[in-house]
Write an enzyme that holds these catalytic residues in place. Sequence first.
Site, PDB file in Angstrom:
ATOM      1  N   GLN A 122       0.856  -1.185   0.000  1.00 10.60           N
ATOM      2  CA  GLN A 122       0.000   0.000   0.000  1.00 10.60           C
ATOM      3  C   GLN A 122       0.897   1.242   0.000  1.00 10.60           C
ATOM      4  O   GLN A 122       1.704   1.411   0.921  1.00 10.60           O
ATOM      5  CB  GLN A 122      -0.870  -0.015   1.260  1.00 10.60           C
ATOM      6  CG  GLN A 122      -1.785   1.172   1.397  1.00 10.60           C
ATOM      7  CD  GLN A 122      -2.343   1.287   2.819  1.00 10.60           C
ATOM      8  OE1 GLN A 122      -1.750   0.773   3.767  1.00 10.60           O
ATOM      9  NE2 GLN A 122      -3.464   1.950   2.964  1.00 10.60           N
ATOM     10  N   TYR A 124       0.467   4.784   0.388  1.00 17.60           N
ATOM     11  CA  TYR A 124      -0.278   5.999   0.739  1.00 17.60           C
ATOM     12  C   TYR A 124       0.649   7.003   1.425  1.00 17.60           C
ATOM     13  O   TYR A 124       0.894   8.086   0.928  1.00 17.60           O
ATOM     14  CB  TYR A 124      -1.445   5.662   1.681  1.00 17.60           C
ATOM     15  CG  TYR A 124      -2.649   5.016   1.031  1.00 17.60           C
ATOM     16  CD1 TYR A 124      -2.596   4.514  -0.250  1.00 17.60           C
ATOM     17  CD2 TYR A 124      -3.849   4.912   1.734  1.00 17.60           C
ATOM     18  CE1 TYR A 124      -3.709   3.925  -0.827  1.00 17.60           C
ATOM     19  CE2 TYR A 124      -4.969   4.323   1.168  1.00 17.60           C
ATOM     20  CZ  TYR A 124      -4.891   3.829  -0.119  1.00 17.60           C
ATOM     21  OH  TYR A 124      -5.991   3.243  -0.683  1.00 17.60           O
ATOM     22  N   SER A 125       1.170   6.616   2.624  1.00 16.29           N
ATOM     23  CA  SER A 125       1.918   7.571   3.457  1.00 16.29           C
ATOM     24  C   SER A 125       3.206   8.037   2.782  1.00 16.29           C
ATOM     25  O   SER A 125       3.824   7.307   2.014  1.00 16.29           O
ATOM     26  CB  SER A 125       2.296   6.928   4.790  1.00 16.29           C
ATOM     27  OG  SER A 125       1.175   6.331   5.371  1.00 16.29           O
ATOM     28  N   SER A 157       4.222  -1.331   4.190  1.00 17.46           N
ATOM     29  CA  SER A 157       4.416  -2.665   4.774  1.00 17.46           C
ATOM     30  C   SER A 157       4.676  -3.697   3.679  1.00 17.46           C
ATOM     31  O   SER A 157       3.929  -3.775   2.704  1.00 17.46           O
ATOM     32  CB  SER A 157       3.174  -3.100   5.565  1.00 17.46           C
ATOM     33  OG  SER A 157       2.874  -2.160   6.549  1.00 17.46           O
ATOM     34  N   GLU A 240      -9.725  -1.508   5.419  1.00 16.30           N
ATOM     35  CA  GLU A 240      -8.601  -1.661   6.352  1.00 16.30           C
ATOM     36  C   GLU A 240      -9.086  -1.480   7.783  1.00 16.30           C
ATOM     37  O   GLU A 240      -8.799  -2.280   8.663  1.00 16.30           O
ATOM     38  CB  GLU A 240      -7.510  -0.638   6.050  1.00 16.30           C
ATOM     39  CG  GLU A 240      -6.341  -0.753   7.014  1.00 16.30           C
ATOM     40  CD  GLU A 240      -5.158   0.139   6.632  1.00 16.30           C
ATOM     41  OE1 GLU A 240      -4.040  -0.238   6.947  1.00 16.30           O
ATOM     42  OE2 GLU A 240      -5.373   1.202   6.018  1.00 16.30           O
TER      43      GLU A 240
HETATM   44  C1  LIG Z   1       2.174  -0.961  11.626  1.00 18.63           C
HETATM   45  C2  LIG Z   1       2.010   0.114  10.562  1.00 18.63           C
HETATM   46  C3  LIG Z   1       1.839  -0.259   9.246  1.00 18.63           C
HETATM   47  C4  LIG Z   1       1.715   0.721   8.264  1.00 18.63           C
HETATM   48  N1  LIG Z   1       1.605   0.322   6.963  1.00 18.63           N
HETATM   49  C5  LIG Z   1       1.475   1.251   6.008  1.00 18.63           C
HETATM   50  C6  LIG Z   1       1.408   0.859   4.631  1.00 18.63           C
HETATM   51  O1  LIG Z   1       1.487  -0.329   4.290  1.00 18.63           O
HETATM   52  N2  LIG Z   1       1.272   1.836   3.703  1.00 18.63           N
HETATM   53  C7  LIG Z   1       1.178   3.145   4.021  1.00 18.63           C
HETATM   54  O2  LIG Z   1       1.002   3.969   3.122  1.00 18.63           O
HETATM   55  N3  LIG Z   1       1.268   3.569   5.301  1.00 18.63           N
HETATM   56  C8  LIG Z   1       1.433   2.646   6.307  1.00 18.63           C
HETATM   57  N4  LIG Z   1       1.554   3.041   7.608  1.00 18.63           N
HETATM   58  C9  LIG Z   1       1.602   4.487   7.919  1.00 18.63           C
HETATM   59  C10 LIG Z   1       0.347   5.002   8.627  1.00 18.63           C
HETATM   60  O3  LIG Z   1      -0.756   5.032   7.779  1.00 18.63           O
HETATM   61  C11 LIG Z   1       0.707   6.413   9.150  1.00 18.63           C
HETATM   62  O4  LIG Z   1       1.775   6.243  10.068  1.00 18.63           O
HETATM   63  C12 LIG Z   1      -0.462   7.070   9.826  1.00 18.63           C
HETATM   64  O5  LIG Z   1      -1.436   7.453   8.892  1.00 18.63           O
HETATM   65  C13 LIG Z   1      -0.037   8.304  10.643  1.00 18.63           C
HETATM   66  O6  LIG Z   1       0.740   9.163   9.877  1.00 18.63           O
HETATM   67  P1  LIG Z   1       2.165   9.707  10.383  1.00 18.63           P
HETATM   68  O7  LIG Z   1       3.011   8.552  10.781  1.00 18.63           O
HETATM   69  O8  LIG Z   1       2.677  10.636   9.346  1.00 18.63           O
HETATM   70  O9  LIG Z   1       1.853  10.495  11.725  1.00 18.63           O
HETATM   71  P2  LIG Z   1       1.258  11.982  11.842  1.00 18.63           P
HETATM   72  O10 LIG Z   1       0.120  12.156  10.905  1.00 18.63           O
HETATM   73  O11 LIG Z   1       2.383  12.951  11.770  1.00 18.63           O
HETATM   74  O12 LIG Z   1       0.676  11.948  13.313  1.00 18.63           O
HETATM   75  C14 LIG Z   1       1.536  12.034  14.449  1.00 18.63           C
HETATM   76  C15 LIG Z   1       0.662  12.162  15.691  1.00 18.63           C
HETATM   77  O13 LIG Z   1      -0.122  13.365  15.610  1.00 18.63           O
HETATM   78  C16 LIG Z   1      -1.511  13.067  15.782  1.00 18.63           C
HETATM   79  N5  LIG Z   1      -2.326  13.917  14.900  1.00 18.63           N
HETATM   80  C17 LIG Z   1      -2.092  14.211  13.602  1.00 18.63           C
HETATM   81  N6  LIG Z   1      -3.086  14.991  13.133  1.00 18.63           N
HETATM   82  C18 LIG Z   1      -3.964  15.191  14.150  1.00 18.63           C
HETATM   83  C19 LIG Z   1      -5.202  15.894  14.301  1.00 18.63           C
HETATM   84  N7  LIG Z   1      -5.754  16.564  13.297  1.00 18.63           N
HETATM   85  N8  LIG Z   1      -5.826  15.854  15.500  1.00 18.63           N
HETATM   86  C20 LIG Z   1      -5.297  15.186  16.538  1.00 18.63           C
HETATM   87  N9  LIG Z   1      -4.130  14.505  16.468  1.00 18.63           N
HETATM   88  C21 LIG Z   1      -3.477  14.494  15.293  1.00 18.63           C
HETATM   89  C22 LIG Z   1      -1.671  11.610  15.389  1.00 18.63           C
HETATM   90  O14 LIG Z   1      -2.754  10.994  16.061  1.00 18.63           O
HETATM   91  C23 LIG Z   1      -0.341  11.000  15.854  1.00 18.63           C
HETATM   92  O15 LIG Z   1      -0.418  10.673  17.213  1.00 18.63           O
HETATM   93  C24 LIG Z   1       1.729   2.106   8.607  1.00 18.63           C
HETATM   94  C25 LIG Z   1       1.907   2.472   9.949  1.00 18.63           C
HETATM   95  C26 LIG Z   1       2.069   1.491  10.912  1.00 18.63           C
HETATM   96  C27 LIG Z   1       2.292   1.920  12.327  1.00 18.63           C
END
Ligand SMILES: Cc1cc2nc3c(=O)[nH]c(=O)nc-3n(C[C@H](O)[C@H](O)[C@H](O)COP(=O)(O)OP(=O)(O)OC[C@H]3O[C@@H](n4cnc5c(N)ncnc54)[C@H](O)[C@@H]3O)c2cc1C
Length: 395
Positions: A122, A124-125, A157, A240
């Site tokens: 996937q 996305y991020s 992942s 998901e």
């Molecule tokens: C086990 C695992 C598997 C994953 N697999 C994939 C994958 O296969 N493909 C993929 O694309 N991504 C994957 N991800 C990524 C995942 O989708 C992102 O980590 C997630 O969407 C959060 O984004 P970020 O890490 O940039 O954190 P951020 O968006 O920077 O967030 C950091 C913190 O700030 C908080 N926060 C952010 N915005 C707000 C708001 N508006 N209000 C309140 N709190 C807020 C969040 O809750 C979090 O605690 C995976 C992540 C994990 C942990």
Amino acid sequence: MDLSFGAENEAFRQTVRAFLDEHWKPVRGPELAAYVTAFRLKATEAGYLNRSIPKRYGGSEQAPDVLKAQVIRDEFGRARAPMEPPGVGTMMLVPTLLERGEEWQKARFVPPTVAGDVQWAQGYSEPGSGSDLASVRTRGVLDGDRWVISGQKMWSSGADRAHYMFALIRTEPDAPKHEGISYLLIDLKQPGITIRPLRQMTGGSEFCEVFFDDATTPADWIVGQRGQGWNVSRSTLKHERASIGNADRSEELVARLVELARETTRFGRPAIEDREIRQDLAALEGWALAHKYSAYRQFSLAADGREAGLVGLLMKLMVTDIGHEAARIAQELIADDAMIQPAPAGTRGRGREKWLDQIMGSLGVSIAGGASNIQRNIIAERGLGLPRDTTGAEA
Ligand SMILES: Cc1cc2nc3c(=O)[nH]c(=O)nc-3n(C[C@H](O)[C@H](O)[C@H](O)COP(=O)(O)OP(=O)(O)OC[C@H]3O[C@@H](n4cnc5c(N)ncnc54)[C@H](O)[C@@H]3O)c2cc1C
């Protein structure tokens, strides 16, 4: 609450059991993979697996029936028989293609994915685009009959083991941010792509950074229209979050913790006799039961053809919170010993590697598939009808 499945479904249960007794004999060693593949094929032909997928795409094309589906899950679980191949391909891409894909895309990609012959990642991020997913910057430019892609995906992942990626790519840079994204399918085995596994604190490396340096994908490997990727991705995320919210593991987690407390010594006596630990375990069991009954509620609403609404939105958060609390109690029981790897013989807390994974992995579950804060925003806005969050992150 009526928890019975009714005579017809109980008769169906016996049929499933008889099938499993005849066809599922757990084997070990090198022949396991081929045995599992052959078993899945038989189970699909019998109508037990890939039920919502048409026969022409490798499914068993059964009429939707949540009660029968649950009976199958129960019985396969009881026999420890494999269900559909796990992964984002079967869990997220296949339902999305069936809902939004072109006929040729379904015919080409669904059968090998369902059979477990191809794996997907996937995409996305990105660095800086996680919760605020609509801000993705990886670019796709249409050049004749192909898209030329440059940028970086993050936390993908299993990308190092995957054949293809479904990705959100900015193809319309001048459109408003939600309308400028397309949902592209990309072959990961090509020279313009570099995949670097990331080392995690558990010692594993399940995710990767994926760099695109003028990588290409055919012009028609797009799901939905140009600029509709945001909308298409909503169906993927729905699948998901629904699968992460499954209640099956919570009770098992509590049972394993109780076992750990029995075999661990705390202040000179079995930890299971410690008042504080007993209280923590009882509270956690309460949560696990609440989770189970919420799952039953969701299940009976589905059986009735009704939307799960607020209950459905709560499920992923419940998994996350129960996982965190179980990890905290395990940490309390195992203490510093958890950090010693591998476990020295005869020390407390058998199977500690698994608990270490639980402790560290529970942090990941609260982020994967949408962070808990974002999930709370969704519950507040869509479930409780509160005003929208104005900080800009996307639910
Ligand atoms: C086990 C695992 C598997 C994953 N697999 C994939 C994958 O296969 N493909 C993929 O694309 N991504 C994957 N991800 C990524 C995942 O989708 C992102 O980590 C997630 O969407 C959060 O984004 P970020 O890490 O940039 O954190 P951020 O968006 O920077 O967030 C950091 C913190 O700030 C908080 N926060 C952010 N915005 C707000 C708001 N508006 N209000 C309140 N709190 C807020 C969040 O809750 C979090 O605690 C995976 C992540 C994990 C942990």
